[in-house]
Design a protein around this motif. Structure first.
Motif, PDB file in Angstrom:
ATOM      1  N   LYS A 165       0.851  -1.188  -0.165  1.00 31.92           N
ATOM      2  CA  LYS A 165       0.001  -0.173   0.121  1.00 31.92           C
ATOM      3  C   LYS A 165       0.831   1.183  -0.092  1.00 31.92           C
ATOM      4  O   LYS A 165       0.495   2.333  -0.832  1.00 31.92           O
ATOM      5  CB  LYS A 165      -0.866  -0.137   1.296  1.00 31.92           C
ATOM      6  N   ALA A 166       1.909   1.507   0.914  1.00 27.07           N
ATOM      7  CA  ALA A 166       2.779   2.292   0.920  1.00 27.07           C
ATOM      8  C   ALA A 166       3.799   2.571  -0.450  1.00 27.07           C
ATOM      9  O   ALA A 166       3.781   3.832  -0.972  1.00 27.07           O
ATOM     10  CB  ALA A 166       3.946   2.402   2.180  1.00 27.07           C
ATOM     11  N   GLY A 167       4.116   1.456  -1.103  1.00 23.52           N
ATOM     12  CA  GLY A 167       4.802   1.596  -2.388  1.00 23.52           C
ATOM     13  C   GLY A 167       3.770   2.051  -3.278  1.00 23.52           C
ATOM     14  O   GLY A 167       4.353   2.721  -4.218  1.00 23.52           O
ATOM     15  N   MET A 168       2.711   1.551  -3.542  1.00 24.63           N
ATOM     16  CA  MET A 168       1.929   1.971  -4.524  1.00 24.63           C
ATOM     17  C   MET A 168       1.626   3.546  -4.211  1.00 24.63           C
ATOM     18  O   MET A 168       1.270   4.081  -5.311  1.00 24.63           O
ATOM     19  CB  MET A 168       0.664   1.127  -4.557  1.00 24.63           C
ATOM     20  N   SER A 169       1.167   4.045  -3.046  1.00 28.30           N
ATOM     21  CA  SER A 169       1.010   5.461  -2.661  1.00 28.30           C
ATOM     22  C   SER A 169       2.334   6.136  -3.179  1.00 28.30           C
ATOM     23  O   SER A 169       2.007   7.449  -3.975  1.00 28.30           O
ATOM     24  CB  SER A 169       0.902   5.458  -1.264  1.00 28.30           C
ATOM     25  N   ALA A 170       3.285   5.933  -3.066  1.00 32.01           N
ATOM     26  CA  ALA A 170       4.775   6.569  -3.190  1.00 32.01           C
ATOM     27  C   ALA A 170       4.800   6.637  -4.866  1.00 32.01           C
ATOM     28  O   ALA A 170       5.301   7.644  -5.600  1.00 32.01           O
ATOM     29  CB  ALA A 170       5.864   5.877  -2.771  1.00 32.01           C
ATOM     30  N   GLY A 171       4.527   5.304  -5.618  1.00 36.12           N
ATOM     31  CA  GLY A 171       4.642   5.480  -6.898  1.00 36.12           C
ATOM     32  C   GLY A 171       3.719   6.194  -7.700  1.00 36.12           C
ATOM     33  O   GLY A 171       3.833   6.867  -8.643  1.00 36.12           O
ATOM     34  N   PHE A 172       2.331   6.193  -7.153  1.00 34.48           N
ATOM     35  CA  PHE A 172       1.224   7.126  -7.528  1.00 34.48           C
ATOM     36  C   PHE A 172       1.512   8.695  -7.497  1.00 34.48           C
ATOM     37  O   PHE A 172       1.318   9.257  -8.364  1.00 34.48           O
ATOM     38  CB  PHE A 172       0.015   6.656  -6.621  1.00 34.48           C
ATOM     39  N   LEU A 173       2.276   8.939  -6.159  1.00 31.90           N
ATOM     40  CA  LEU A 173       2.931  10.132  -5.920  1.00 31.90           C
ATOM     41  C   LEU A 173       3.804  10.699  -7.189  1.00 31.90           C
ATOM     42  O   LEU A 173       3.692  11.681  -7.466  1.00 31.90           O
ATOM     43  CB  LEU A 173       3.291  10.323  -4.642  1.00 31.90           C
ATOM     44  N   TRP A 174       4.679   9.787  -7.262  1.00 32.25           N
ATOM     45  CA  TRP A 174       5.658   9.796  -8.326  1.00 32.25           C
ATOM     46  C   TRP A 174       5.114  10.213  -9.774  1.00 32.25           C
ATOM     47  O   TRP A 174       5.451  11.162 -10.463  1.00 32.25           O
ATOM     48  CB  TRP A 174       6.800   8.806  -8.224  1.00 32.25           C
ATOM     49  N   GLY A 175       4.006   9.401 -10.107  1.00 29.42           N
ATOM     50  CA  GLY A 175       3.099   9.681 -11.153  1.00 29.42           C
ATOM     51  C   GLY A 175       2.514  11.265 -11.253  1.00 29.42           C
ATOM     52  O   GLY A 175       2.669  11.906 -12.180  1.00 29.42           O
ATOM     53  N   ILE A 176       2.041  11.774 -10.142  1.00 31.93           N
ATOM     54  CA  ILE A 176       1.601  12.861  -9.831  1.00 31.93           C
ATOM     55  C   ILE A 176       2.618  13.966 -10.274  1.00 31.93           C
ATOM     56  O   ILE A 176       2.181  14.869 -11.033  1.00 31.93           O
ATOM     57  CB  ILE A 176       0.901  13.173  -8.612  1.00 31.93           C
ATOM     58  N   LEU A 177       3.774  13.780  -9.685  1.00 31.96           N
ATOM     59  CA  LEU A 177       4.905  14.729  -9.752  1.00 31.96           C
ATOM     60  C   LEU A 177       5.283  14.752 -11.227  1.00 31.96           C
ATOM     61  O   LEU A 177       5.568  15.858 -11.780  1.00 31.96           O
ATOM     62  CB  LEU A 177       5.864  14.367  -9.051  1.00 31.96           C
ATOM     63  N   GLN A 178       5.221  13.747 -12.066  1.00 29.83           N
ATOM     64  CA  GLN A 178       5.691  13.767 -13.393  1.00 29.83           C
ATOM     65  C   GLN A 178       4.765  14.529 -14.030  1.00 29.83           C
ATOM     66  O   GLN A 178       5.036  15.272 -15.176  1.00 29.83           O
ATOM     67  CB  GLN A 178       5.557  12.190 -13.984  1.00 29.83           C
ATOM     68  N   VAL A 179       3.465  14.573 -13.820  1.00 30.61           N
ATOM     69  CA  VAL A 179       2.461  15.249 -14.530  1.00 30.61           C
ATOM     70  C   VAL A 179       2.558  16.664 -14.060  1.00 30.61           C
ATOM     71  O   VAL A 179       2.389  17.668 -15.048  1.00 30.61           O
ATOM     72  CB  VAL A 179       0.894  14.902 -14.317  1.00 30.61           C
ATOM     73  N   VAL A 180       2.457  17.137 -12.859  1.00 28.37           N
ATOM     74  CA  VAL A 180       2.360  18.498 -12.527  1.00 28.37           C
ATOM     75  C   VAL A 180       3.594  19.208 -12.720  1.00 28.37           C
ATOM     76  O   VAL A 180       3.563  20.288 -12.814  1.00 28.37           O
ATOM     77  CB  VAL A 180       1.982  18.588 -10.833  1.00 28.37           C
ATOM     78  N   THR A 181       4.703  18.595 -12.960  1.00 28.96           N
ATOM     79  CA  THR A 181       6.118  19.580 -13.260  1.00 28.96           C
ATOM     80  C   THR A 181       6.283  19.483 -14.843  1.00 28.96           C
ATOM     81  O   THR A 181       7.409  20.097 -15.251  1.00 28.96           O
ATOM     82  CB  THR A 181       7.264  18.464 -12.765  1.00 28.96           C
ATOM     83  N   GLY A 182       5.505  18.902 -15.481  1.00 31.11           N
ATOM     84  CA  GLY A 182       5.605  18.851 -16.900  1.00 31.11           C
ATOM     85  C   GLY A 182       6.244  17.689 -17.555  1.00 31.11           C
ATOM     86  O   GLY A 182       6.802  17.900 -18.789  1.00 31.11           O
ATOM     87  N   GLU A 183       6.896  16.876 -16.802  1.00 33.10           N
ATOM     88  CA  GLU A 183       7.831  15.838 -17.170  1.00 33.10           C
ATOM     89  C   GLU A 183       7.155  15.043 -18.271  1.00 33.10           C
ATOM     90  O   GLU A 183       7.913  14.238 -19.094  1.00 33.10           O
ATOM     91  CB  GLU A 183       8.668  15.230 -16.079  1.00 33.10           C
ATOM     92  N   ALA A 184       5.745  14.781 -17.859  1.00 35.01           N
ATOM     93  CA  ALA A 184       4.897  13.925 -18.625  1.00 35.01           C
ATOM     94  C   ALA A 184       4.342  14.553 -19.954  1.00 35.01           C
ATOM     95  O   ALA A 184       3.785  13.884 -20.829  1.00 35.01           O
ATOM     96  CB  ALA A 184       4.048  13.425 -17.689  1.00 35.01           C
ATOM     97  N   ALA A 185       4.471  15.718 -20.306  1.00 37.72           N
ATOM     98  CA  ALA A 185       3.929  16.678 -21.272  1.00 37.72           C
ATOM     99  C   ALA A 185       4.082  15.834 -22.489  1.00 37.72           C
ATOM    100  O   ALA A 185       3.150  15.651 -23.197  1.00 37.72           O
ATOM    101  CB  ALA A 185       4.561  17.863 -21.280  1.00 37.72           C
ATOM    102  N   GLY A 186       5.013  15.246 -23.076  1.00 38.39           N
ATOM    103  CA  GLY A 186       5.377  14.745 -24.358  1.00 38.39           C
ATOM    104  C   GLY A 186       4.940  13.245 -24.430  1.00 38.39           C
ATOM    105  O   GLY A 186       4.718  12.769 -25.401  1.00 38.39           O
ATOM    106  N   GLY A 187       4.487  12.566 -23.264  1.00 42.06           N
ATOM    107  CA  GLY A 187       4.079  11.205 -23.190  1.00 42.06           C
ATOM    108  C   GLY A 187       2.328  11.069 -22.955  1.00 42.06           C
ATOM    109  O   GLY A 187       2.244  10.182 -22.541  1.00 42.06           O
ATOM    110  N   ILE A 188       1.874  12.260 -23.085  1.00 42.40           N
ATOM    111  CA  ILE A 188       0.486  11.938 -22.925  1.00 42.40           C
ATOM    112  C   ILE A 188      -0.327  12.454 -24.144  1.00 42.40           C
ATOM    113  O   ILE A 188      -0.068  13.485 -24.783  1.00 42.40           O
ATOM    114  CB  ILE A 188      -0.171  12.977 -21.686  1.00 42.40           C
TER     115      ILE A 188
END
Length: 190
Positions: free
Chosen positions: A54-77
């Motif tokens: 549960k904690a690992g999945m929460s950390a991974g989910f948060l990392w995904g959110i960080l990817q999106v909000v910082t713009g790192e995911a911009a070219g991948g969506i």
């Protein structure tokens, strides 16, 4: 909120941020056009081995959110659904490595260092395959149009995502194998 809960939430946030920092500021060693030898998933694995799935999945989910909000995911969506799959679901599934936590804890209690190492490496394989299974599915559904002429979208996705999974999984395995004595110390400190 008790001290243990605060520590858990703090570590989830810190290790998700560390994964993001490794992703942004470390240049992966390229072994080919798609193979990157990178250990950016390592912080999520560490949270998973220390606190569980549960904690690992929460950390991974948060990392995904960080990817999106910082713009790192911009070219991948490409679409909202594809972005959700590849950045929230896939990154969260890295935390499935935590299914090995009970086996790791038992081996640690028995002081079976070989089994601790084997169980952590198995967790890395589980988390890596879980993440890249989502990327593979999204790859042939959403990215298949970019496959070279005459190549099936499924094969294209398998090659691209399989290569990435191999490189990142092997990098994490290597780091855990080399740092195994430190891993035991890390898992003991709570």
């Amino acid at each position: 909120m008790n001290r243990s809960r605060i520590q858990l939430l703090t570590e989830i946030a810190i290790f998700a941020t560390l994964a993001m920092i490794l992703d942004v500021f470390t240049e992966p060693m390229k072994l080919g056009p798609w193979i990157s030898f990178s250990f950016k998933m390592l912080p999520i694995f560490l949270v998973s081995f220390r606190w569980g799935t549960k904690a690992g999945m929460s950390a991974g989910f948060l990392w995904g959110i960080l990817q999106v909000v910082t713009g790192e995911a911009a070219g991948g969506i490409l679409t909202l659904f594809q972005g959700f799959l590849e950045y929230f679901v896939a990154f969260a599934l890295i935390g499935l490595a935590g299914v090995m936590k009970p086996a790791i804890d038992r081996a640690r209690q028995r002081k079976e260092t070989g089994k601790v190492l084997l169980n952590t490496l198995t967790g890395v394989v589980i988390g890596t395959i879980a993440r890249y299974a989502i990327h593979f599915i999204a790859g042939f559904i959403f990215w298949g149009q970019y496959a070279p002429e005459g190549q099936s979208a499924v094969y294209y996705s398998f090659v691209v995502n399989g290569s990435s999974a191999l490189g990142e999984g092997l990098a994490c395995i290597l780091v855990i194998w080399l740092a195994q004595p430190l891993l035991s110390v890390f898992l003991d400190k709570k």
